[in-house]
Design a protein around this motif. Sequence first.
Motif, PDB file in Angstrom:
ATOM      1  N   SER A   1     -19.419   2.390 -67.299  1.00  0.00           N
ATOM      2  CA  SER A   1     -18.117   2.891 -67.999  1.00  0.00           C
ATOM      3  C   SER A   1     -17.371   3.953 -66.894  1.00  0.00           C
ATOM      4  CB  SER A   1     -18.635   3.475 -69.277  1.00  0.00           C
ATOM      5  OG  SER A   1     -19.030   2.847 -70.132  1.00  0.00           O
ATOM      6  N   ASP A   2     -18.181   4.854 -66.361  1.00  0.00           N
ATOM      7  CA  ASP A   2     -17.663   5.687 -65.326  1.00  0.00           C
ATOM      8  C   ASP A   2     -16.969   5.096 -64.090  1.00  0.00           C
ATOM      9  OD1 ASP A   2     -18.385   7.721 -67.096  1.00  0.00           O
ATOM     10  OD2 ASP A   2     -20.167   8.354 -65.773  1.00  0.00           O
ATOM     11  N   ALA A   3     -17.673   4.081 -63.513  1.00  0.00           N
ATOM     12  CA  ALA A   3     -17.249   3.123 -62.459  1.00  0.00           C
ATOM     13  C   ALA A   3     -15.775   2.442 -62.866  1.00  0.00           C
ATOM     14  CB  ALA A   3     -18.177   2.230 -62.079  1.00  0.00           C
ATOM     15  N   VAL A   4     -15.733   2.132 -64.230  1.00  0.00           N
ATOM     16  CA  VAL A   4     -14.682   1.227 -64.484  1.00  0.00           C
ATOM     17  C   VAL A   4     -13.427   2.443 -64.444  1.00  0.00           C
ATOM     18  CG1 VAL A   4     -13.162   0.313 -66.489  1.00  0.00           C
ATOM     19  CG2 VAL A   4     -15.431  -0.656 -65.677  1.00  0.00           C
ATOM     20  N   ALA A   5     -13.482   3.613 -65.047  1.00  0.00           N
ATOM     21  CA  ALA A   5     -12.885   4.535 -65.236  1.00  0.00           C
ATOM     22  C   ALA A   5     -12.120   5.227 -63.975  1.00  0.00           C
ATOM     23  CB  ALA A   5     -13.035   5.877 -66.078  1.00  0.00           C
ATOM     24  N   ILE A   6     -13.093   5.306 -62.990  1.00  0.00           N
ATOM     25  CA  ILE A   6     -12.755   6.000 -61.668  1.00  0.00           C
ATOM     26  C   ILE A   6     -11.918   4.922 -60.839  1.00  0.00           C
ATOM     27  CG2 ILE A   6     -13.800   6.199 -59.260  1.00  0.00           C
ATOM     28  CD1 ILE A   6     -16.152   7.850 -60.525  1.00  0.00           C
ATOM     29  N   ALA A   7     -12.370   3.476 -60.700  1.00  0.00           N
ATOM     30  CA  ALA A   7     -11.695   2.375 -60.052  1.00  0.00           C
ATOM     31  C   ALA A   7     -10.223   2.435 -60.711  1.00  0.00           C
ATOM     32  CB  ALA A   7     -12.591   1.094 -60.315  1.00  0.00           C
ATOM     33  N   ALA A   8     -10.065   2.231 -61.821  1.00  0.00           N
ATOM     34  CA  ALA A   8      -8.682   2.142 -62.374  1.00  0.00           C
ATOM     35  C   ALA A   8      -7.711   3.429 -62.032  1.00  0.00           C
ATOM     36  CB  ALA A   8      -8.714   1.959 -64.080  1.00  0.00           C
ATOM     37  N   ALA A   9      -8.322   4.514 -62.358  1.00  0.00           N
ATOM     38  CA  ALA A   9      -7.773   5.890 -62.109  1.00  0.00           C
ATOM     39  C   ALA A   9      -7.485   5.758 -60.484  1.00  0.00           C
ATOM     40  CB  ALA A   9      -8.474   6.900 -62.444  1.00  0.00           C
ATOM     41  N   ASP A  10      -8.157   5.137 -59.870  1.00  0.00           N
ATOM     42  CA  ASP A  10      -7.691   5.207 -58.131  1.00  0.00           C
ATOM     43  C   ASP A  10      -6.729   3.917 -57.897  1.00  0.00           C
ATOM     44  OD1 ASP A  10      -8.067   6.596 -55.888  1.00  0.00           O
ATOM     45  OD2 ASP A  10      -9.304   4.927 -55.143  1.00  0.00           O
ATOM     46  N   GLY A  11      -6.496   3.154 -58.786  1.00  0.00           N
ATOM     47  CA  GLY A  11      -5.598   1.734 -58.454  1.00  0.00           C
ATOM     48  C   GLY A  11      -6.325   0.857 -58.080  1.00  0.00           C
ATOM     49  N   ARG A  12      -7.702   0.773 -58.025  1.00  0.00           N
ATOM     50  CA  ARG A  12      -8.536  -0.273 -57.776  1.00  0.00           C
ATOM     51  C   ARG A  12      -8.774  -1.189 -58.659  1.00  0.00           C
ATOM     52  NH1 ARG A  12     -10.643   1.124 -52.523  1.00  0.00           N
ATOM     53  NH2 ARG A  12     -10.441   3.330 -52.135  1.00  0.00           N
ATOM     54  N   PHE A  13      -7.887  -2.007 -59.105  1.00  0.00           N
ATOM     55  CA  PHE A  13      -7.826  -2.695 -60.527  1.00  0.00           C
ATOM     56  C   PHE A  13      -8.818  -3.880 -60.225  1.00  0.00           C
ATOM     57  CE2 PHE A  13      -3.710  -0.485 -60.343  1.00  0.00           C
ATOM     58  CZ  PHE A  13      -3.805   0.373 -61.538  1.00  0.00           C
ATOM     59  N   ALA A  14      -8.818  -4.369 -59.138  1.00  0.00           N
ATOM     60  CA  ALA A  14      -9.706  -5.536 -58.954  1.00  0.00           C
ATOM     61  C   ALA A  14     -11.236  -5.127 -59.341  1.00  0.00           C
ATOM     62  CB  ALA A  14      -9.497  -6.168 -57.881  1.00  0.00           C
ATOM     63  N   ASP A  15     -11.523  -4.047 -58.661  1.00  0.00           N
ATOM     64  CA  ASP A  15     -12.890  -3.585 -58.743  1.00  0.00           C
ATOM     65  C   ASP A  15     -13.310  -3.079 -60.149  1.00  0.00           C
ATOM     66  OD1 ASP A  15     -13.319  -3.713 -56.198  1.00  0.00           O
ATOM     67  OD2 ASP A  15     -12.753  -1.735 -55.550  1.00  0.00           O
ATOM     68  N   ALA A  16     -12.194  -2.432 -60.898  1.00  0.00           N
ATOM     69  CA  ALA A  16     -12.510  -2.018 -62.200  1.00  0.00           C
ATOM     70  C   ALA A  16     -12.733  -3.275 -63.109  1.00  0.00           C
ATOM     71  CB  ALA A  16     -11.109  -1.473 -62.649  1.00  0.00           C
ATOM     72  N   ALA A  17     -11.933  -4.561 -62.782  1.00  0.00           N
ATOM     73  CA  ALA A  17     -11.959  -5.736 -63.892  1.00  0.00           C
ATOM     74  C   ALA A  17     -13.447  -6.212 -63.353  1.00  0.00           C
ATOM     75  CB  ALA A  17     -10.872  -6.520 -63.377  1.00  0.00           C
ATOM     76  N   ALA A  18     -13.666  -6.247 -62.154  1.00  0.00           N
ATOM     77  CA  ALA A  18     -15.081  -6.870 -61.704  1.00  0.00           C
ATOM     78  C   ALA A  18     -16.211  -6.105 -62.580  1.00  0.00           C
ATOM     79  CB  ALA A  18     -15.250  -6.979 -60.335  1.00  0.00           C
ATOM     80  N   LEU A  19     -16.364  -4.808 -62.326  1.00  0.00           N
ATOM     81  CA  LEU A  19     -17.210  -4.040 -63.045  1.00  0.00           C
ATOM     82  C   LEU A  19     -17.078  -4.249 -64.503  1.00  0.00           C
ATOM     83  CD1 LEU A  19     -16.646  -0.792 -60.939  1.00  0.00           C
ATOM     84  CD2 LEU A  19     -18.894  -2.168 -61.025  1.00  0.00           C
ATOM     85  N   GLY A  20     -16.147  -4.371 -65.120  1.00  0.00           N
ATOM     86  CA  GLY A  20     -15.875  -4.664 -66.739  1.00  0.00           C
ATOM     87  C   GLY A  20     -16.426  -5.843 -67.137  1.00  0.00           C
ATOM     88  N   ARG A  21     -16.372  -6.957 -66.196  1.00  0.00           N
ATOM     89  CA  ARG A  21     -16.809  -8.238 -66.475  1.00  0.00           C
ATOM     90  C   ARG A  21     -18.693  -8.146 -66.737  1.00  0.00           C
ATOM     91  NH1 ARG A  21     -12.310 -10.200 -63.964  1.00  0.00           N
ATOM     92  NH2 ARG A  21     -13.244 -10.005 -61.839  1.00  0.00           N
ATOM     93  N   GLN A  22     -18.997  -7.195 -65.510  1.00  0.00           N
ATOM     94  CA  GLN A  22     -20.335  -6.994 -65.555  1.00  0.00           C
ATOM     95  C   GLN A  22     -20.883  -6.241 -67.003  1.00  0.00           C
ATOM     96  OE1 GLN A  22     -22.230  -5.446 -62.102  1.00  0.00           O
ATOM     97  NE2 GLN A  22     -20.227  -6.144 -60.768  1.00  0.00           N
ATOM     98  N   GLY A  23     -19.988  -5.293 -67.666  1.00  0.00           N
ATOM     99  CA  GLY A  23     -20.485  -4.833 -68.713  1.00  0.00           C
ATOM    100  C   GLY A  23     -21.639  -5.244 -69.715  1.00  0.00           C
TER     101      GLY A  23
END
Length: 793
Positions: free
Chosen positions: A101-123
Amino acid sequence: MAGRNAAPADPWPRYLTQALRKLPPVVCLLAFGASAAPGAPVAIASPAAAGHAAASYTPQQHDALIDAYRANRIAPLQALQQLRTWLAAAPGHAERQRIISDAVAIAAADGRFADAAALGRQGPPASLHDYALGPLALAARRTQDLALQGEAIAVWRARLPASRDAQREAELLLASSGAASAAFEEAEAAERANPGTFTALVLSTLQQQALAQQLRWAVLERDERIGTARVAALDKVLAQQQIALARLDASALHAGPADADAWRSVRLQLQSDRLLALVERGRPADAIALFEALRADGSTLPPYALGAAARAFAQERRSVDAVPLFEAAVAGSGPALPAADPIYQGLAYAYLDTGRFEDADALLARIEGATPATLRLAPEAGLPNGEYTEANSMRAMLLLYGDRHALAQRRFALLTGEAPLNAEFAAGAGLAERLRDHPEASLARYEALAADHPHDIGARAGHVEALLDAGEFREARRRAESLEADAPDTAQVRDLARKRRAATGPRLDLDAEAASGGAAIANREWRVASRLSSGLIDDEWRIFYDQVLGRADTSDGNGNWARGGIGLAWQRGRWLAEGAVQHSNTGPYRTSAAARVDYRAGDAWRLSATFDGDSKELPWKARIARIGARDTGLGVNYVVDESRRFELQWQRLDFSDGNLRNGLDFTWRERWVSTPRFQLETRLGAGASRGRQQEAAYFNPPRDASALLTVRAQWLHWKSDDRQFFQAVEIGGGSYRQAGFGTGPLWSVRYEHRWNLGPKLTLRYGLGISSHPYDGVRERQRSVFLNLSMPLP
């Protein structure tokens, strides 16, 4: 088309900030930590912070990492790396939830949307904390992962059903999933029920996407219907676009400077869609006006809007302006543009219409090279590629419009053999027959096509043109009026109406010539023959007025001749008949009659008969001596195609002085080279004549014969849509034999300009010099000429 709308700049730049403000303090601080550019060096403020990063996972270490991130002692990328390290160590379920959850929030806030989406799929999304669902939905939308976006939104709305942010993301998902109209309607309803759910920018964006989708539907509806109802949906879209523009402009006045770029982007998309809608509605002049206004503002239009503007210029017969826009649209679309896309076709035809034939060939060669005959990625090997067929069809049409009719006809024969029910191929085959001077075969093609595809606009327009060429004016009018009632907005129908007016309306034909140096005929002479014809009456009749004016200076004196005549012409299908009563200023046949009958026995044989009670072929010396002649002629033509024909003409001049002269002429015309820029043809003529009297006041050999071979070369020097300029040179040589004087050579040279200035409007002029023996004396004649044929308003 409208489906290629580029996504505007994200209209929710503060969305993530607003969402994270509702989250636990630790995560809020984490989300607003300093960002590092991807790949930038990561600096840790102190060794202690570095120690924390390397330690094994504990809740305390996690809290320490967030504190370091919040205090800007480590960059977002380093925080993400540490969270990934802890995640790889297979922590427990609760720890895993918090880490992802924290990793998704950090990645999205930093504009790393591909990283956030990949982490979210692992959720997966259902296991994330509430505060991570908004950032995950945003990341999924930015990476166009509709499945992940839908899953995140479903979990979010289930947990927080009253969340406006969750509802907004749901509407955005609906819009991006092909339901933009429904998304806008639901968003408007939600905004009315709970003001503030959507910002004005979001609503304008959704409205633009909804109208773009409605435009696509309206175009499909137009192409599937006939009559005035076919454009009702397009008219509605245009009206709604005007309302949307007014709403957008009013809202943008109250927007802050931070959103200025987003507002401009949405407005440009809406204007681009309107430009396309105007073209599809058949309003090219309005589309050009809008394009010029956008260009004056310095707007950078998306490729589909450039293509629409190019189509508008082409429809207004301004292809020179259309070419750079088509080229820009192709360049902006990139390699993903399908080979059969209308933008490619428009560019190819615009090249032709501006005389850039080599560019058209190169473009088509590139398309053909990138279009295999079978699909590369298909469930079954060997499946035919539809784009390959379209490329072949385009090649055939380019050959046809490039005066390579024989090659085009063979290619269309192949295409219709492979796909006999394809309307485009069948219409191309019909056009090929028409341009090859086979009116009956062309009509047969179009009649069969009308039975199979009664509502195809292009086929119906081609059928009308074939009927006009065949002289079937009544049926042409009936079909043209039906087509104009069904689809008055289309470029093909507007162009057809222009051609039909030129073919059936009033017209003026003028032939003028002047010559000097031929003493046996006249030392100097000039003649102007004109005909003014009415438009078609009852689809069959024309009233016309003929006038001939001339003057000659000869060794026997000077002569003037003026003759006027009024007549009636009738034409139906294969038959043409006309008769006239005429009166001249001099000669024994001052009041006379003239008649003509033409009959087209088929595509090959053409027959004609003429009679003139006061012949225009009368020698000037006979006219000065008050001698007249009646002229009777018969002709038979055998037409192979537009490049080969044979003519046989018999003429009889019955002079008032008792002389009777009969002549027989044979002509073989052959075009040997035919390219878009150059044509080469020959004309071989042979003739003989015999006179009854031995002595006459005019040149009258008892027997004579001639043979002449003429070579004509013609170059295209300028082309702009249906306007062209040609130069031509004719060189001829042969021999002339006159009873009592033997055989002597004859030759001629002629240079001319020819202008085609629109449907049925041609202008030709030039000069020539020739040599001919008369009674054993060689004479050289110099001449100038002018021919004008033009429709009248």
